[in-house]
Design an enzyme around this catalytic site. Structure first.
Site: not given
Ligand SMILES: CCCC/N=C1\SC[C@@H]2[C@H](O)[C@H](O)[C@@H](O)CN12
Length: 650
Positions: A183, A263
């Site tokens: 991300e 995801e």
């Molecule tokens: C609003 C914040 C979003 C951040 N991304 C998240 S929260 C739960 C999941 C895990 O952390 C995962 O490792 C992330 O890649 C995407 N994600």
């Protein structure tokens, strides 16, 4: 006759040779038909996330088999850098860290692998998987082209990726795709040279065949900084999202190629002090159906969450640490138990691919070992010299964990009152520099708590020269966003009645080592009767026998802390994690059977930070068969009201 037979045999040998040599395994993207192809055939993965670093090695096969029986044809896992390179140049790939064994197990069970080696992984894991020692350069810009950061990444990937290469699908292994970063489009740096460097680094170690990809939120704004030519862009989104809109965001970056949700959130994360997250099965079934009917590739995050053992949990901003359990309300529970959600997802998959027949492995049995009597060992204040193997560091101003070369756990900051404080006098962190929670004692008597972003002042009383102890707990590093470089400890000065406190002794505490080495002793429990709700941080210990000769024992269990407030627990020297029933929502901790013994007494050591139910009793912990992860949370104001007088609040 002999001639004909020889000719036939020769023909067979040549044919087998041609088949074997002529067509090595292939896995690639077919942009013309918008799909993946495995060995030339159209391939769609239905995958689930499992983090080997959150599950004891002895249970990897059990969890992977349950995922296979759910109808998955692939699994997805991160590789947390800080789990393997604990100190610069010192690597550990053994036991619960044996990632190649995990990959081989997946392949043996008929599961392909989507691998996400970072270097940053987010994942509610301490510092998003980046090692804290990167912060020795206090100006380092993480997740960028910063030369110091890149040098460390190159060295780590130079160690890791050669281990992974034999497991690539093209080399006969299970790994079909490899993610670069994580991300990245959500990170402030937006450093294309960093992504380009990672791409060439991965290619240099893994070759040009493997499919490299990125994952970003399903929005064009995320994909702008998160995607790069040469890396296949995928997106992530949960149930209830508009599937068409989400995949049209992916099409912005990838007009052709397979649709991929890397995801799909089948659950969600928790934070201490917030309601336990639940994601509805009906919403999951609806969205999963929709995506699979589009021919999309889907990875369910998480399929099994597992546990943040030890100090491994991460945190979000504004500083909100995640709990020890990473149950994630996933289809398989933290303990690997089957849920209704598991079977509902299996029923959806059944509509799109043939799922394995036969019995699904059952949930593991849990055993209630009952109540264990605990007794006080000693307090942090009394044991500081034992726990600080190198002795205290004398310093005018407080040092951070990083300056002390300490990554996790607790640091004790000690000074003496410079003046009399006959009236309640504010001890404050005006710059909100307690990272993350501080337990304040005067001459060994508990007097208050400071908490990052929540409580930055507490009153103390005493005489000039009295001993002021401030035990600071690192509750987990932020794993998402721009505040991931967190030095922990007292990161700015404390003031007493607005005067900066100086001349500290700082004790870096090696508590885990002291416990495994048995250095803590039965101290004289000289704590005064608990006149206040608060007690100074203290160690307690107890033991229990599991009778041998009873089949199936030891079994998994859960540990409960009736009347305890907050602390850390070790069983037979294994750091099980943090407990905080006083705040919730997690109340029990999962205890995997592999840390228990039937051939020797089982030792329980607890570091209780606020007050044990031991003076008076019952001073017990309980081993039960039920997980409690959704207790009513105590808002800080309720909890604070119990602990502090009104004027102590912000
Ligand atoms: C609003 C914040 C979003 C951040 N991304 C998240 S929260 C739960 C999941 C895990 O952390 C995962 O490792 C992330 O890649 C995407 N994600």
């Amino acid at each position: 006759m002999v001639f004909e037979r020889s000719a036939a045999l020769l023909f067979c040998i040549v044919a087998v040779f041609q088949i074997t040599v002529a067509s090595p395994p292939t896995f690639n993207i077919d942009y013309k038909h918008d799909c993946f192809r495995k060995d030339g055939e159209v391939f769609r993965y239905i995958s689930g996330s499992i983090h080997y670093n959150r599950i004891p090695r002895v249970y990897w096969k059990d969890r992977l088999l349950k995922m296979y029986m759910a109808g998955l044809n692939a699994i997805q896992t991160y590789i947390p850098w800080n789990f393997h390179e604990l100190d610069p140049g010192h690597y550990d790939f053994s036991g619960d860290r044996d990632v190649t064994h995990f990959l081989q197990l997946a392949q043996d069970l008929g599961l392909l692998v989507i691998l996400r080696p970072g270097p940053y992984i987010c994942g509610e894991w301490d510092m998003g998987g980046l090692p804290a020692w990167l912060l020795k350069n206090k100006d380092v810009v993480l997740r960028s082209s910063d030369p110091d950061y890149i040098a460390a990444v190159d060295k780590w990937m130079g160690k890791l990726l050669p281990l992974i290469k034999p497991f690539l699908y093209q080399n006969g292994g299970p790994v079909i795709t490899v993610q670069v970063e994580n991300e990245y489009g959500s990170y402030f740096a937006c450093d294309y040279n960093y992504l380009r460097h990672l791409t060439s680094l991965f290619r240099s170690h893994l070759g040009n065949e493997v499919v490299l990809f990125t994952t970003d939120g399903a929005g064009v704004s995320y994909l702008k900084c998160g995607s790069l030519q040469g890396l296949y862009a995928t997106v992530d989104f949960g149930p209830g999202s508009n599937v068409t809109a989400a995949f049209s965001a992916q099409r912005y970056a990838e007009p052709h190629g397979p649709l991929v949700n890397s995801e799909f959130y089948t659950g969600w994360l928790d934070h201490w002090g917030e309601k336990h997250s639940l994601v509805s099965t009906a919403a999951i079934v609806k969205s999963l159906n929709e995506m699979l009917s589009l021919g999309a590739n889907v990875n369910m995050y998480m399929f099994i969450g597992g546990t943040n053992f030890g100090y491994w949990n991460g945190a979000n901003t504004k500083y909100a640490p995640q709990p020890t359990s990473y149950d994630y309300d996933a289809p398989l529970t933290e303990a690997g138990d089957l849920t209704d959600k598991y079977f509902a997802i299996r029923d959806v998959i059944k509509m799109y691919r043939k799922i394995p027949q036969g019995p699904v492995l059952p949930s593991t049995p849990k055993y209630a070992y009952g109540s264990v009597k605990m007794s006080q060992l000693t307090t942090i204040t009394k044991a500081a010299d034992i726990l600080s193997f190198g002795g205290p560091v004398k310093t005018m101003y407080p040092l951070t964990f990083i300056e002390l070369n300490q990554k996790f756990g607790y640091v004790l900051y000690r000074t003496t009152l410079p003046v009399d404080c006959s009236k309640p006098t504010p001890l404050s962190s005006p710059m909100n520099g307690v990272h993350d929670r501080a337990y304040v004692s005067m001459n060994g008597v508990a007097s208050g708590i400071l908490e990052r972003n929540k409580v930055i002042t507490t009153n103390i009383t005493g005489k000039a020269g009295d001993q002021l102890d401030v035990l600071v707990e690192n509750m987990g590093r932020i794993n998402y966003g721009k505040e991931i470089n967190d030095f922990k400890g007292l990161v700015s000065n404390l003031t007493l009645a607005s005067q900066e406190l100086r001349d500290w002794e700082v004790f870096s505490l090696s508590i885990d080592e002291a416990i495994t080495e048995g250095l803590l002793w039965e101290g004289n429990p000289s704590l005064p009767f608990r006149s206040s709700i608060l007690s100074p941080p203290a160690f307690y210990t107890g033991s229990f026998i599991i009778p041998d000769g009873i089949p199936d024992l030891p079994q998994d269990t859960y540990i409960l802390f009736p009347g305890w407030k907050k602390g850390q627990v070790w069983i037979n020297g294994f750091n099980l994690g943090r407990y905080w029933p006083d705040r919730g929502p997690q109340v029990t901790l999962f205890v995997p059977a592999n840390i228990l013994s039937t051939s020797a007494s089982n030792n329980v050591t607890v570091l209780e930070l606020e007050g044990a139910p031991c003076n008076p009793g019952p001073c017990t912990v309980e081993f039960t068969t039920m997980a409690v992860l959704n207790a009513t949370v105590t808002s800080l104001s309720d909890q604070t009201r119990q602990l502090f007088r009104k004027e102590d609040l912000l």
